[in-house]
Enzyme design. Sequence first.
Site, mmCIF file in Angstrom:
data_model
loop_
_atom_site.group_PDB
_atom_site.id
_atom_site.type_symbol
_atom_site.label_atom_id
_atom_site.label_comp_id
_atom_site.label_asym_id
_atom_site.label_seq_id
_atom_site.Cartn_x
_atom_site.Cartn_y
_atom_site.Cartn_z
ATOM 1 N N ARG A 80 -10.357 1.253 15.267
ATOM 2 C CA ARG A 80 -10.495 1.987 14.084
ATOM 3 C C ARG A 80 -11.415 1.418 12.911
ATOM 4 O O ARG A 80 -12.538 1.952 13.090
ATOM 5 C CB ARG A 80 -9.019 2.050 13.519
ATOM 6 N N LYS A 92 0.837 -1.336 -0.092
ATOM 7 C CA LYS A 92 0.022 0.202 -0.022
ATOM 8 C C LYS A 92 0.863 1.156 -0.217
ATOM 9 O O LYS A 92 2.102 1.162 0.367
ATOM 10 C CB LYS A 92 -0.932 0.092 1.266
ATOM 11 N N TYR A 118 16.643 29.717 7.911
ATOM 12 C CA TYR A 118 15.602 30.595 8.515
ATOM 13 C C TYR A 118 15.372 30.451 9.905
ATOM 14 O O TYR A 118 15.424 29.533 10.658
ATOM 15 C CB TYR A 118 14.439 29.810 8.071
ATOM 16 N N MET A 138 13.084 24.312 2.322
ATOM 17 C CA MET A 138 12.313 23.680 1.253
ATOM 18 C C MET A 138 13.261 22.814 0.280
ATOM 19 O O MET A 138 12.912 21.806 -0.076
ATOM 20 C CB MET A 138 11.444 24.768 0.168
HETATM 21 C C1 LIG Z 1 -0.287 -1.358 6.695
HETATM 22 C C2 LIG Z 1 -0.880 -2.482 7.547
HETATM 23 C C3 LIG Z 1 -0.054 -3.591 7.831
HETATM 24 C C4 LIG Z 1 1.541 -3.556 7.922
HETATM 25 O O1 LIG Z 1 1.903 -3.015 9.045
HETATM 26 P P1 LIG Z 1 3.362 -2.789 9.254
HETATM 27 O O2 LIG Z 1 3.389 -2.100 10.517
HETATM 28 O O3 LIG Z 1 3.937 -2.112 8.215
HETATM 29 O O4 LIG Z 1 4.069 -4.294 9.168
HETATM 30 C C5 LIG Z 1 -0.607 -4.843 8.235
HETATM 31 N N1 LIG Z 1 -2.122 -4.997 8.157
HETATM 32 C C6 LIG Z 1 -2.871 -3.783 8.041
HETATM 33 C C7 LIG Z 1 -4.172 -3.989 8.312
HETATM 34 C C8 LIG Z 1 -2.280 -2.777 7.359
HETATM 35 O O5 LIG Z 1 -3.040 -1.640 7.180
#
Ligand SMILES: *Cc1c(COP(=O)(O)O)cnc(C)c1O
Length: 370
Positions: free
Chosen positions: A134, A37, A255, A303
Amino acid sequence: MKTSRPIRARIAPTAILQNYRLAKRHASNSKAWAVVKANAYGHGQWRAVDALRAEADGFALLECENALALREAGVTQPILLLEGIFSARDVRAMVEHRLTSVVHCLEQLELLLGNTPAGAPISLYLKLNTGMNRLGFTAASLTKARQMLEKLPQAEVTMMTHFAEADGERGVAWQVERFQQMTGDWRGPVSLANSAAILRHPQTQGNWVRPGIMIYGASPFAEQSATELGLQPAMTLESAIIGVQELAVGDRVGYGGGFTADKPMRIGVVACGYADGYPRHAPSGTPIAVLGLRTKTVGRVSMDMLACDLTDIPEAGIGAPVTLWGEGIAGSVPADEVATAAGTIAYELFCALAPRVPVSLDETSTVNRK
Ligand SMILES: *Cc1c(COP(=O)(O)O)cnc(C)c1O
């Protein structure tokens, strides 16, 4: 776009593959979704998929469109939609292309029931809320969900949950207990473990694990380094010194004048700033490497540039190579250390790599996309 500005990210497909194999060795009785992802945590979805396609048991991501692109590119492994389906169109695509979908609420189940052709094979991950609050069914809504699922008798169901503190002190036992209470006499497949749980809580590995950050070579733990875990960094961010300044005592840098020299200093200005994805919150003192030597940043990240201390690296002038994080020609700086200094995690640094940074493959061997 190739640019002559010296900043580069290099992605090592062999590191991704080795790290995935390490996850598999830790969870040797489980299959493993390679979590790709968020553009493979900033590493490039296709770079990660290409690195893993010969060996991954499956790929997990968010968008149905990306899943279909993987199918189009010939990926035949299972593909898991981690947030499930968002529309009737997703359901039809999911059935047609044999995608596996998370189902985390009754609304998604209704969408599935209303749009799955009778008898069509379908594979679902029922997500249970075991305390993270969640996504996922509670005990009460799970009963309803299982009733609704009786209308999809052909569905292959896996029970899943996600840990909130697998990397922390509270651990996972409390969530595992709730999971067991909620699933009761369920003897079908289960999936619980993210990277932290794979490494630290092997009892949670179940049928499918879901490694993400570990396959990109960063540590899920604040107190244990990626090297200690046997992980190899998959992303290196490199640039070069493009300016040098000599500071007298009392001179300030950048800055806001956030850094003041308390001794005569020589500083280098690096072509890398927050518009490249370097965290603006990284304070003076964040580790960085120049010409193979570790040093520290000075002043506020701007930046397009940041500054670092070259007082003890007199041989570093304009053009000297710099490693912002990863393992580069200019030396090694774990992304986790930069993240910690900036009050964040390597996940965020990787995901924030900006589109303007040219990316190249750091290959000793690559698996080609068919
Ligand atoms: C992103 C995600 C993972 C991976 O988690 P990591 O901490 O990067 O290993 C596993 N399960 C779900 C549902 C996720 O959304």
